[in-house]
Scaffold this motif. Structure first.
Motif, PDB file in Angstrom:
ATOM      1  N   VAL A  99       0.836  -1.207   0.000  1.00  0.00           N
ATOM      2  CA  VAL A  99       0.000   0.000   0.000  1.00  0.00           C
ATOM      3  C   VAL A  99       0.875   1.263   0.000  1.00  0.00           C
ATOM      4  N   LEU A 100       2.002   1.211   0.702  1.00  0.00           N
ATOM      5  CA  LEU A 100       2.873   2.398   0.754  1.00  0.00           C
ATOM      6  C   LEU A 100       3.564   2.669  -0.583  1.00  0.00           C
ATOM      7  N   ALA A 101       3.664   1.641  -1.429  1.00  0.00           N
ATOM      8  CA  ALA A 101       4.306   1.822  -2.732  1.00  0.00           C
ATOM      9  C   ALA A 101       3.434   2.636  -3.684  1.00  0.00           C
ATOM     10  N   GLN A 102       2.153   2.786  -3.362  1.00  0.00           N
ATOM     11  CA  GLN A 102       1.271   3.605  -4.198  1.00  0.00           C
ATOM     12  C   GLN A 102       1.584   5.079  -3.968  1.00  0.00           C
ATOM     13  N   LYS A 103       1.402   5.866  -5.007  1.00  0.00           N
ATOM     14  CA  LYS A 103       1.664   7.306  -4.863  1.00  0.00           C
ATOM     15  C   LYS A 103       0.594   7.973  -4.006  1.00  0.00           C
ATOM     16  N   GLY A 104      -0.648   7.782  -4.372  1.00  0.00           N
ATOM     17  CA  GLY A 104      -1.752   8.365  -3.603  1.00  0.00           C
ATOM     18  C   GLY A 104      -2.478   7.276  -2.826  1.00  0.00           C
ATOM     19  N   LEU A 105      -3.208   7.662  -1.775  1.00  0.00           N
ATOM     20  CA  LEU A 105      -3.958   6.685  -0.979  1.00  0.00           C
ATOM     21  C   LEU A 105      -5.402   7.162  -0.811  1.00  0.00           C
ATOM     22  N   SER A 106      -6.334   6.223  -0.890  1.00  0.00           N
ATOM     23  CA  SER A 106      -7.723   6.537  -0.570  1.00  0.00           C
ATOM     24  C   SER A 106      -7.849   6.686   0.947  1.00  0.00           C
ATOM     25  N   ASP A 107      -8.996   7.205   1.390  1.00  0.00           N
ATOM     26  CA  ASP A 107      -9.207   7.320   2.835  1.00  0.00           C
ATOM     27  C   ASP A 107      -9.131   5.945   3.508  1.00  0.00           C
ATOM     28  N   ALA A 108      -9.677   4.916   2.822  1.00  0.00           N
ATOM     29  CA  ALA A 108      -9.640   3.560   3.391  1.00  0.00           C
ATOM     30  C   ALA A 108      -8.199   3.069   3.516  1.00  0.00           C
ATOM     31  N   GLU A 109      -7.395   3.381   2.511  1.00  0.00           N
ATOM     32  CA  GLU A 109      -5.985   2.955   2.555  1.00  0.00           C
ATOM     33  C   GLU A 109      -5.202   3.718   3.633  1.00  0.00           C
ATOM     34  N   ALA A 134      -6.498   4.754   6.399  1.00  0.00           N
ATOM     35  CA  ALA A 134      -6.923   4.125   7.664  1.00  0.00           C
ATOM     36  C   ALA A 134      -6.194   2.800   7.864  1.00  0.00           C
ATOM     37  N   GLU A 135      -5.996   2.055   6.776  1.00  0.00           N
ATOM     38  CA  GLU A 135      -5.280   0.770   6.855  1.00  0.00           C
ATOM     39  C   GLU A 135      -3.836   0.993   7.316  1.00  0.00           C
ATOM     40  N   VAL A 136      -3.206   2.031   6.785  1.00  0.00           N
ATOM     41  CA  VAL A 136      -1.812   2.327   7.164  1.00  0.00           C
ATOM     42  C   VAL A 136      -1.729   2.715   8.652  1.00  0.00           C
ATOM     43  N   LEU A 137      -2.627   3.609   9.081  1.00  0.00           N
ATOM     44  CA  LEU A 137      -2.589   4.031  10.499  1.00  0.00           C
ATOM     45  C   LEU A 137      -2.883   2.853  11.416  1.00  0.00           C
ATOM     46  N   SER A 138      -3.790   1.981  10.967  1.00  0.00           N
ATOM     47  CA  SER A 138      -4.090   0.799  11.769  1.00  0.00           C
ATOM     48  C   SER A 138      -2.856  -0.119  11.861  1.00  0.00           C
ATOM     49  N   GLY A 139      -2.137  -0.255  10.752  1.00  0.00           N
ATOM     50  CA  GLY A 139      -0.915  -1.077  10.740  1.00  0.00           C
ATOM     51  C   GLY A 139       0.201  -0.478  11.583  1.00  0.00           C
ATOM     52  N   LEU A 140       0.079   0.808  11.912  1.00  0.00           N
ATOM     53  CA  LEU A 140       1.102   1.479  12.731  1.00  0.00           C
ATOM     54  C   LEU A 140       0.584   1.808  14.127  1.00  0.00           C
ATOM     55  N   GLU A 141      -0.545   1.209  14.485  1.00  0.00           N
ATOM     56  CA  GLU A 141      -1.162   1.468  15.801  1.00  0.00           C
ATOM     57  C   GLU A 141      -0.200   1.112  16.942  1.00  0.00           C
ATOM     58  N   TYR A 142       0.583   0.052  16.753  1.00  0.00           N
ATOM     59  CA  TYR A 142       1.518  -0.372  17.812  1.00  0.00           C
ATOM     60  C   TYR A 142       2.549   0.723  18.090  1.00  0.00           C
ATOM     61  N   ARG A 143       2.943   1.430  17.042  1.00  0.00           N
ATOM     62  CA  ARG A 143       3.916   2.520  17.204  1.00  0.00           C
ATOM     63  C   ARG A 143       3.266   3.684  17.954  1.00  0.00           C
ATOM     64  N   PHE A 144       2.020   3.998  17.568  1.00  0.00           N
ATOM     65  CA  PHE A 144       1.277   5.075  18.234  1.00  0.00           C
ATOM     66  C   PHE A 144       1.104   4.734  19.718  1.00  0.00           C
ATOM     67  N   ASP A 145       0.755   3.479  20.021  1.00  0.00           N
ATOM     68  CA  ASP A 145       0.565   3.071  21.416  1.00  0.00           C
ATOM     69  C   ASP A 145       1.838   3.304  22.229  1.00  0.00           C
ATOM     70  N   GLN A 146       2.976   2.934  21.626  1.00  0.00           N
ATOM     71  CA  GLN A 146       4.256   3.118  22.322  1.00  0.00           C
ATOM     72  C   GLN A 146       4.537   4.604  22.552  1.00  0.00           C
ATOM     73  N   LEU A 147       4.293   5.422  21.508  1.00  0.00           N
ATOM     74  CA  LEU A 147       4.567   6.858  21.614  1.00  0.00           C
ATOM     75  C   LEU A 147       3.626   7.535  22.609  1.00  0.00           C
ATOM     76  N   LYS A 148       2.378   7.075  22.661  1.00  0.00           N
ATOM     77  CA  LYS A 148       1.436   7.591  23.660  1.00  0.00           C
ATOM     78  C   LYS A 148       1.992   7.361  25.050  1.00  0.00           C
ATOM     79  N   LYS A 149       2.462   6.116  25.264  1.00  0.00           N
ATOM     80  CA  LYS A 149       2.994   5.739  26.578  1.00  0.00           C
ATOM     81  C   LYS A 149       4.239   6.564  26.920  1.00  0.00           C
TER      82      LYS A 149
END
Ligand SMILES: [Fe+2]
Length: 177
Positions: A40-50, A52-67
């Protein structure tokens, strides 16, 4: 891994880069992005759904940074040459400015250039995939894309209200350009 361009030298070694940026009060890390997001990251542009998919795939990083740092919100910026008004968007941030909140970016595709004037020294940090940078409030900086005109970056916020750039007169902060 980032590259740093100073007036007298170019820094490319990870440990040297981290130490230099720490000495300037900046936070720098290199975080590998999950392979599951490569397609998905190899695409130039992303739809809103894509997006959301990327942010969801990086949720673990966000959780760590929140902490670790107390960030409360995140979003994903996708810029490329076909984004309407891209030059106007870049023009808002490519002049020296500060914010009243931290500017935190995790680059997950493409590349860009952060410029700084800290302790009177002007230098550039060229960032690419995997680079995480946190610029404290009231730090003189600017940002622009390089000739590839393409970046995907996650932004992390503690406070959305600090997001107006406050422009700074370069001649007043520059000592040894
Ligand atoms: Fe900024």
């Amino acid at each position: 891994m980032a590259t740093i361009i100073r007036k007298t030298e170019t820094l490319t070694d990870g440990d040297v880069i981290r130490a230099f940026l720490v000495s300037k009060g900046l936070v720098y890390e290199s975080y590998k992005t999950p392979e599951a997001l490569d397609i998905v990251l190899a695409q130039k542009g992303l739809s809103d759904a894509e997006k959301a998919e990327v942010l969801s795939g990086l949720e673990y990083r966000f959780d760590q940074l929140k902490k670790d740092h107390g960030y409360k919100a995140n979003d994903l910026v996708v810029l490329h040459d076909e984004v309407p008004g891209i030059q106007d968007m870049l023009a808002k941030f490519d002049k020296l400015h500060i914010h009243t909140d931290e500017e935190v970016r995790y680059i997950i595709d493409g590349s860009g250039v952060f410029g700084f004037i800290i302790d009177g020294e002007k230098f550039e940090v060229h960032v690419g995939k995997g680079d995480f940078i946190s610029i404290p409030a009231n730090t003189n900086h600017w940002f622009t894309l390089d000739q590839n005109l393409r970046i995907k970056a996650v932004r992390y916020f503690k406070d959305n209200s600090g997001w107006t750039p406050v422009y700074v007169d370069e001649s007043k902060v520059l000592v040894n350009a």
